[in-house]
Enzyme design. Structure first.
Site, PDB file in Angstrom:
ATOM      1  N   GLY A 173     -59.383   9.453 -14.431  1.00 15.44           N
ATOM      2  CA  GLY A 173     -58.822   9.380 -13.082  1.00 15.44           C
ATOM      3  C   GLY A 173     -59.664   8.505 -12.179  1.00 15.44           C
ATOM      4  N   GLY A 174     -59.606   8.799 -10.880  1.00 14.67           N
ATOM      5  CA  GLY A 174     -60.364   8.025  -9.906  1.00 14.67           C
ATOM      6  C   GLY A 174     -61.855   8.092 -10.182  1.00 14.67           C
ATOM      7  N   GLY A 408     -66.337 -30.228 -14.321  1.00 16.05           N
ATOM      8  CA  GLY A 408     -66.604 -29.131 -13.393  1.00 16.05           C
ATOM      9  C   GLY A 408     -67.620 -28.166 -13.959  1.00 16.05           C
ATOM     10  N   ALA A 409     -67.632 -28.063 -15.275  1.00 18.57           N
ATOM     11  CA  ALA A 409     -68.561 -27.120 -15.888  1.00 18.57           C
ATOM     12  C   ALA A 409     -70.004 -27.558 -15.681  1.00 18.57           C
ATOM     13  CB  ALA A 409     -68.231 -26.965 -17.358  1.00 18.57           C
TER      14      ALA A 409
HETATM   15  C1  HXC Z   1     -61.116  21.749 -13.368  1.00 22.00           C
HETATM   16  C2  HXC Z   1     -61.404  21.198 -15.569  1.00 22.00           C
HETATM   17  C3  HXC Z   1     -61.102  19.851 -15.297  1.00 22.00           C
HETATM   18  C4  HXC Z   1     -60.804  19.501 -13.945  1.00 22.00           C
HETATM   19  C5  HXC Z   1     -61.513  20.015 -17.390  1.00 22.00           C
HETATM   20  N1  HXC Z   1     -61.642  21.242 -16.888  1.00 22.00           N
HETATM   21  N2  HXC Z   1     -61.180  19.135 -16.443  1.00 22.00           N
HETATM   22  N3  HXC Z   1     -61.409  22.140 -14.624  1.00 22.00           N
HETATM   23  N4  HXC Z   1     -60.824  20.481 -13.033  1.00 22.00           N
HETATM   24  N5  HXC Z   1     -60.544  18.246 -13.579  1.00 22.00           N
HETATM   25  C6  HXC Z   1     -62.006  22.461 -17.599  1.00 22.00           C
HETATM   26  C7  HXC Z   1     -60.905  22.928 -18.541  1.00 22.00           C
HETATM   27  O1  HXC Z   1     -59.962  23.687 -17.829  1.00 22.00           O
HETATM   28  C8  HXC Z   1     -61.698  23.754 -19.538  1.00 22.00           C
HETATM   29  O2  HXC Z   1     -61.972  25.004 -18.942  1.00 22.00           O
HETATM   30  C9  HXC Z   1     -63.019  22.999 -19.626  1.00 22.00           C
HETATM   31  O3  HXC Z   1     -63.107  22.193 -18.455  1.00 22.00           O
HETATM   32  C10 HXC Z   1     -63.088  22.084 -20.823  1.00 22.00           C
HETATM   33  O4  HXC Z   1     -61.940  21.286 -20.821  1.00 22.00           O
HETATM   34  P1  HXC Z   1     -61.030  21.101 -22.129  1.00 22.00           P
HETATM   35  O5  HXC Z   1     -59.752  20.552 -21.679  1.00 22.00           O
HETATM   36  O6  HXC Z   1     -61.023  22.373 -22.914  1.00 22.00           O
HETATM   37  O7  HXC Z   1     -61.875  20.028 -22.924  1.00 22.00           O
HETATM   38  P2  HXC Z   1     -61.362  18.814 -23.771  1.00 22.00           P
HETATM   39  O8  HXC Z   1     -60.302  19.257 -24.714  1.00 22.00           O
HETATM   40  O9  HXC Z   1     -62.580  18.203 -24.351  1.00 22.00           O
HETATM   41  O10 HXC Z   1     -60.683  17.794 -22.730  1.00 22.00           O
HETATM   42  C11 HXC Z   1     -61.440  17.202 -21.744  1.00 22.00           C
HETATM   43  C12 HXC Z   1     -60.529  16.440 -20.751  1.00 22.00           C
HETATM   44  C13 HXC Z   1     -59.444  17.391 -20.208  1.00 22.00           C
HETATM   45  C14 HXC Z   1     -59.876  15.257 -21.447  1.00 22.00           C
HETATM   46  C15 HXC Z   1     -61.431  15.905 -19.643  1.00 22.00           C
HETATM   47  O11 HXC Z   1     -60.048  18.590 -19.800  1.00 22.00           O
HETATM   48  C16 HXC Z   1     -58.676  16.807 -19.081  1.00 22.00           C
HETATM   49  O12 HXC Z   1     -57.771  16.006 -19.288  1.00 22.00           O
HETATM   50  N6  HXC Z   1     -59.057  17.179 -17.865  1.00 22.00           N
HETATM   51  C17 HXC Z   1     -58.357  16.711 -16.672  1.00 22.00           C
HETATM   52  C18 HXC Z   1     -58.686  15.275 -16.402  1.00 22.00           C
HETATM   53  C19 HXC Z   1     -58.108  14.807 -15.105  1.00 22.00           C
HETATM   54  O13 HXC Z   1     -56.965  14.421 -15.050  1.00 22.00           O
HETATM   55  N7  HXC Z   1     -58.893  14.992 -14.027  1.00 22.00           N
HETATM   56  C20 HXC Z   1     -58.499  14.685 -12.690  1.00 22.00           C
HETATM   57  C21 HXC Z   1     -58.598  13.189 -12.544  1.00 22.00           C
HETATM   58  S1  HXC Z   1     -58.169  12.693 -10.939  1.00 22.00           S
HETATM   59  P3  HXC Z   1     -62.088  26.338 -19.829  1.00 22.00           P
HETATM   60  O14 HXC Z   1     -62.243  27.425 -18.814  1.00 22.00           O
HETATM   61  O15 HXC Z   1     -60.825  26.417 -20.613  1.00 22.00           O
HETATM   62  O16 HXC Z   1     -63.302  26.133 -20.682  1.00 22.00           O
HETATM   63  C22 HXC Z   1     -59.644  12.450 -10.234  1.00 22.00           C
HETATM   64  C23 HXC Z   1     -59.505  12.023  -8.827  1.00 22.00           C
HETATM   65  C24 HXC Z   1     -60.761  11.361  -8.392  1.00 22.00           C
HETATM   66  O17 HXC Z   1     -60.656  12.598 -10.767  1.00 22.00           O
HETATM   67  C25 HXC Z   1     -60.496  10.762  -7.087  1.00 22.00           C
HETATM   68  C26 HXC Z   1     -61.382   9.649  -6.798  1.00 22.00           C
HETATM   69  C27 HXC Z   1     -60.718   8.641  -5.934  1.00 22.00           C
END
Ligand code: HXC
Length: 518
Positions: A173-174, A408-409
C-alpha cells in the site's frame, strides 16, 4: 541491596512481561519464513552491546473499534533506538511482524517519528528495517496520519542525513512510499516484496494473475522498476552489505565521508590500463575492469547493478577517500544512455552532491538510445535529469574520456562547459558530434551514392574522419578538455585533480530551489 520494594517490584514485573512477549514461538514463526526477528536484525546491525532501545514499553492507542483486535503489546510492534555501527552513531527502527503484522498504528508511528527527529538533530544516518502489513486497519485515519508524519520527516531530512530502508518482509500500500522517499533501498530476495496494490487487487481490477514475488519481489524491483538499489539472498548478507555501504558515507551533509587508512599497496601508475580497451572501436569491454584498475583494491561498491545497466554507478575509494563513480558500460547496449540509466545516474549524482562525495565519470558513450519506445516514454525529459544533476552538483567532478564521447552524450557526461572541473581523455578517445559511420553517411551521401565502390570509399572516409575529427587532440588543442593522458597515469592524474579540488567552493545564488525535470 533489597529490590523487593514496591517501585522495583513493578520495574521487574514489567521486565519479565516484555521478555515473555517476545516468545520463542513467535521467533520460530519468523524463522520458518526465512526471516529473522526484529531484535535479531537489530543485534546484527549494531556493534555488540551498543544498541539502546527507547520507548520499549509504550502500548498501542486505545481505539473505539468494533472491528478487529488491537494486541495489548508493549512497544506497539516496532523497536526504535540508537547505537554504533562500525563505531559511528546510527539511529534505527525495526518493525516487528510478530505483533499485529508489524502494522503501523499511531503509537508505532509516533515512535518512528521521534527517532527520525532525533537522527536529524544529531546529524546521524537512520536505517529503517521494514517488515509490515502497512497502515493498521483498526486504527483508520490515525494510522494514515501517522504515515503522513513519517513521510514528512523523511522529506525534510533528505540531503541532510543519509536515510536507508531495508525491506525484510512485506511493504504494501502507501507504506511503500516511506522506503521510496529514502536515499537507498535494500531488499532481501524471496522474503521481501513491495507493491502499491497487491496480487488480489490486481486480479480483481485487471483479472491478471500474479504472485507477490512476481509483482513486487526483490528481483523485480532491482532489475525492472529500479526501486531497490541492492538485493541479497538472505538477511544476514543484506545487513553485512548495509554495514559496508555505510562505511562510505558521511554521517550528515556538513561532514566529509570517513577516510580509511590507505595501505599504499596500489601503485598510482598502472600500465595495464594501456591495453584495457580493445583495438577495434566497436568491440565491447567491461568498464568495471577499468574501475577496479583505478580505485583502491576491492573498494568498488556497486549500486543499482541490475537496473539501467548501460551505466555503472557506485562508491569506491581513492587513497582511502570515498569517491562516487559514474561510468558508461560498453558491455550493455554499447553503453548508451536510455531512460533507466539516465534516471539512475541523475539520482546517484544528486546523492553524491548532497553528501560531499566527489564524482569520477568514466566516459564511453555512443549517444542516447534511439527509437519510438524511448522517445514516447520521455528520453528527452529523463535525459535532461542527468544534465541537470551534473550541472547542479558542486562537489569536485572529474571526467576521463576512455573512448566514445559523441553528441549530446558528450555534453551530458560532465563536460567542462557543463561545469566539470577536470576533463581528461585517453588517446583512444573519439570526441565528435557523432560516430564516424553516421557522420560519413550524412556528409558524403551523394559521393557514396555515385561511387563505383561505395564500401571502399566509406572505409576511406571513416578513417579520414577518425584522423581529422573523432580524436581527442582537437579538443585538447582547443581547450575543450584539459589534457590527453597516458592511460597508465589515470589514477595519478585523478588523485592530483582531487587534491587540487580539495577546497573547492562554489557560490550558489539564493533561490528556493531549481526546477529539475521530473
Ligand atoms: C492490522 C494486520 C495488517 C494491517 C497484517 N495484519 N496486516 N493488522 N492492519 N494492515 C495482521 C493480520 O491480521 C495477522 O493478525 C498478522 O498481522 C499477520 O498477518 P497474516 O496475514 O497472517 O500474515 P501473512 O499471511 O504473512 O500476510 C502478510 C500480508 C497480509 C501480506 C502483509 O497480512 C496483508 O495483506 N495485510 C494487509 C496489507 C494492506 O493492504 N495494508 C494496508 C495498506 S494501505 P493475526 O492476529 O491473525 O496474527 C496503507 C496505507 C498507507 O498502508 C498510507 C500511506 C499514504
Amino acid at each position: 541491596m533489597d529490590i523487593s520494594g514496591k517501585p522495583y517490584k513493578a520495574f521487574i514485573e514489567r521486565q519479565e512481561a516484555i521478555k515473555k512477549q517476545y516468545s520463542r514461538k513467535q521467533a520460530e514463526k519468523q524463522h520458518s519464513k526465512g526471516k529473522l526477528t526484529a531484535h535479531e536484525r537489530i543485534s546484527l546491525l549494531f556493534d555488540n552491546g551498543t544498541f539502546e532501545e527507547i520507548d520499549s514499553f509504550v502500548t498501542p492507542a486505545d481505539q473505539p473499534v468494533e472491528f478487529g483486535k488491537v494486541e495489548r503489546s508493549y512497544g506497539d510492534g516496532v523497536i526504535v533506538g540508537h547505537g554504533k555501527v562500525n563505531g559511528r552513531l546510527v539511529f534505527s527502527y525495526a518493525q516487528d511482524f510478530t505483533i499485529m503484522g508489524g502494522s503501523l498504528g499511531i503509537v508505532h508511528a509516533k515512535k518512528i517519528a521521534k527517532i527520525q527527529e532525533m537522527a536529524l538533530k544529531m546529524g546521524s544516518p537512520i536505517i529503517a528495517l521494514i517488515d509490515s502489513g502497512g497502515a493498521r486497519i483498526q486504527e483508520g485515519v490515525a494510522s494514515l496520519s501517522g504515515y503522513a508524519g513519517i513521510f514528512h520527516n523523511i522529506i525534510h531530512s533528505s540531503g541532510i542525513i543519509p536515510q536507508i530502508s531495508v525491506i525484510m518482509g512485506p511493504a504494501a500500500g502507501g507504506a511503500v512510499y516511506s522506503p521510496a522517499l529514502t536515499d537507498f533501498v535494500f531488499m532481501v530476495n524471496h522474503t521481501s516484496y513491495m507493491f502499491v496494490t497487491g496480487p488480489n487487487v490486481v486480479k480483481e481490477v485487471l483479472n491478471e494473475d500474479v504472485t507477490s514475488e512476481g509483482l513486487g519481489g526483490a528481483e523485480v524491483h532491482a532489475r525492472k522498476s529500479g526501486v531497490a538499489h541492492m538485493i541479497y539472498d538472505d538477511e544476514e548478507n543484506t545487513i553485512l552489505a548495509l554495514k559496508k555501504f555505510l562505511s562510505y558515507l558521511p554521517s550528515n551533509n556538513v561532514e566529509n565521508p570517513p577516510v580509511v587508512a590507505d595501505d599504499g599497496s596500489i601503485s598510482d601508475i598502472n600500465e595495464k590500463l594501456r591495453d584495457i580497451i580493445p583495438d577495434d572501436p566497436n568491440k565491447a569491454y567491461d568498464v568495471k575492469d577499468v574501475i577496479s584498475q583505478i580505485v583502491d583494491r576491492n573498494s568498488f561498491f556497486e549500486t543499482s547493478e541490475l537496473f539501467g545497466a548501460s551505466l555503472v554507478t557506485g562508491f569506491a575509494r581513492l587513497r582511502g577517500k570515498t569517491l562516487g563513480v559514474v561510468a558508461n558500460q560498453p558491455k550493455v547496449l554499447a553503453g548508451v544512455l536510455d531512460i533507466d540509466s539516465s534516471t539512475k545516474g541523475a539520482r546517484f549524482i544528486r546523492f553524491c552532491d548532497a553528501f560531499n562525495i566527489p564524482i569520477l565519470t568514466l566516459e564511453d558513450v555512443p549517444g542516447f538510445l534511439p527509437g519510438v519506445d524511448q522517445e514516447h516514454a520521455g528520453i528527452i525529459r529523463h535525459g535532461a535529469k542527468m544534465l541537470f544533476a551534473y550541472s547542479e552538483a558542486t562537489v569536485p567532478k572529474i571526467t576521463v574520456i576512455l573512448r566514445k564521447a559523441y553528441g549530446g552524450a558528450f555534453i551530458v557526461m560532465n563536460s567542462k562547459n557543463l561545469g566539470g572541473d577536470f576533463s581528461f581523455a585517453w588517446p583512444s578517445a573519439e570526441i565528435a558530434v557523432m560516430g564516424p559511420d553516421g557522420a560519413v553517411a550524412i556528409l558524403y551521401r551523394k559521393e557514396l551514392a555515385e561511387s563505383k565502390n561505395p564500401v571502399e570509399l566509406k572505409k576511406e572516409l571513416v578513417k579520414k574522419y577518425r584522423d581529422k575529427i573523432a580524436n581527442p587532440f582537437i579538443a585538447d588543442e582547443s581547450g575543450y578538455i584539459d589534457e590527453v593522458i597516458d592511460p597508465a597515469m589515470t589514477r595519478k592524474k585523478i588523485i592530483s585533480a582531487l587534491n587540487a579540488l580539495n577546497n573547492k567552493w562554489v557560490k550558489v545564488p539564493a533561490r528556493k530551489h531549481g526546477n529539475m525535470p521530473l
